[in-house]
Scaffold this motif. Sequence first.
Motif, PDB file in Angstrom:
ATOM      1  N   ILE A   1     -60.080 116.893  59.291  1.00 48.58           N
ATOM      2  CA  ILE A   1     -58.681 117.326  59.290  1.00 48.58           C
ATOM      3  C   ILE A   1     -58.106 117.340  60.839  1.00 48.58           C
TER       4      ILE A   1
ATOM      5  N   SER B   1     -56.333 128.905  59.096  1.00 49.19           N
ATOM      6  CA  SER B   1     -56.702 127.923  58.246  1.00 49.19           C
ATOM      7  C   SER B   1     -57.710 128.431  57.215  1.00 49.19           C
ATOM      8  N   CYS B   2     -57.378 127.775  55.958  1.00 50.69           N
ATOM      9  CA  CYS B   2     -58.220 127.874  55.165  1.00 50.69           C
ATOM     10  C   CYS B   2     -58.502 127.048  54.191  1.00 50.69           C
TER      11      CYS B   2
ATOM     12  N   GLU C   1     -53.114 125.084  55.860  1.00 50.66           N
ATOM     13  CA  GLU C   1     -52.364 125.622  57.266  1.00 50.66           C
ATOM     14  C   GLU C   1     -51.432 126.718  57.042  1.00 50.66           C
TER      15      GLU C   1
ATOM     16  N   HIS D   1     -57.069 121.546  52.592  1.00 49.89           N
ATOM     17  CA  HIS D   1     -56.982 122.243  53.648  1.00 49.89           C
ATOM     18  C   HIS D   1     -55.678 123.109  53.757  1.00 49.89           C
TER      19      HIS D   1
ATOM     20  N   LEU E   1     -63.210 123.538  57.429  1.00 47.51           N
ATOM     21  CA  LEU E   1     -62.344 124.640  57.271  1.00 47.51           C
ATOM     22  C   LEU E   1     -62.522 126.021  57.153  1.00 47.51           C
TER      23      LEU E   1
ATOM     24  N   LYS F   1     -49.719 115.769  52.624  1.00 52.50           N
ATOM     25  CA  LYS F   1     -49.513 117.209  53.146  1.00 52.50           C
ATOM     26  C   LYS F   1     -48.082 117.925  52.130  1.00 52.50           C
TER      27      LYS F   1
ATOM     28  N   CYS G   1     -55.935 134.551  52.302  1.00 52.66           N
ATOM     29  CA  CYS G   1     -55.376 133.281  52.935  1.00 52.66           C
ATOM     30  C   CYS G   1     -53.868 133.406  52.609  1.00 52.66           C
TER      31      CYS G   1
ATOM     32  N   CYS H   1     -64.479 127.388  60.397  1.00 55.19           N
ATOM     33  CA  CYS H   1     -63.596 127.268  61.861  1.00 55.19           C
ATOM     34  C   CYS H   1     -63.576 129.017  62.599  1.00 55.19           C
TER      35      CYS H   1
END
Length: 162
Positions: free
Chosen positions: A81, A50-51, A40, A38, A11, A90, A67, A14
């Motif tokens: 992930i 992503s962060c 999104e 994570h 994360l 989620k 973010c 990336c």
Amino acid sequence: MHCLSLALLLLLLCSRAEAGEIIGGTECKPHSRPYMAHLEIVTLQNRLASCGGFLIRRNFVLTAAHCAGRSIMVTLGAHNIRKKEDTWQKLEVIKQFPHPKYDDNAFLHDIMLLKGDSGGPLLCAGVAQGIVSYGRKNAKPPAVFTRISHYRPWINEVLKQN
């Protein structure tokens, strides 16, 4: 050296490393860092980003203010992930609380709280001390972190009001 989970490294790195590449990290035992999150993000320009973040309370995640986005989905319970697991949760963020003095041009006060039905920490002796703010594109030091302790009064105030 404390290990960071593969998910955290993916994360946080990336955007600074090739897809799937981990620089300077070691993989931890799966699910040994259950507080990791994570993020999104759908940006204001309708792009995906992503962060990383981490739970500081049952329904609050601490992350970097850079973010922020139009909408954010938090995934908890992930080790990698890229591989769906039954442990994933989620949750959609219902409110974003960027620090009121955040300056996206200078990365000052780069800290944000997220709240829903639920920028990755710098850990020292297992205690979160900072949030990744920015660093080199190859993810090698030096990196800049936002010191969490400086923002405790603000964090406590937002948590108390919400």
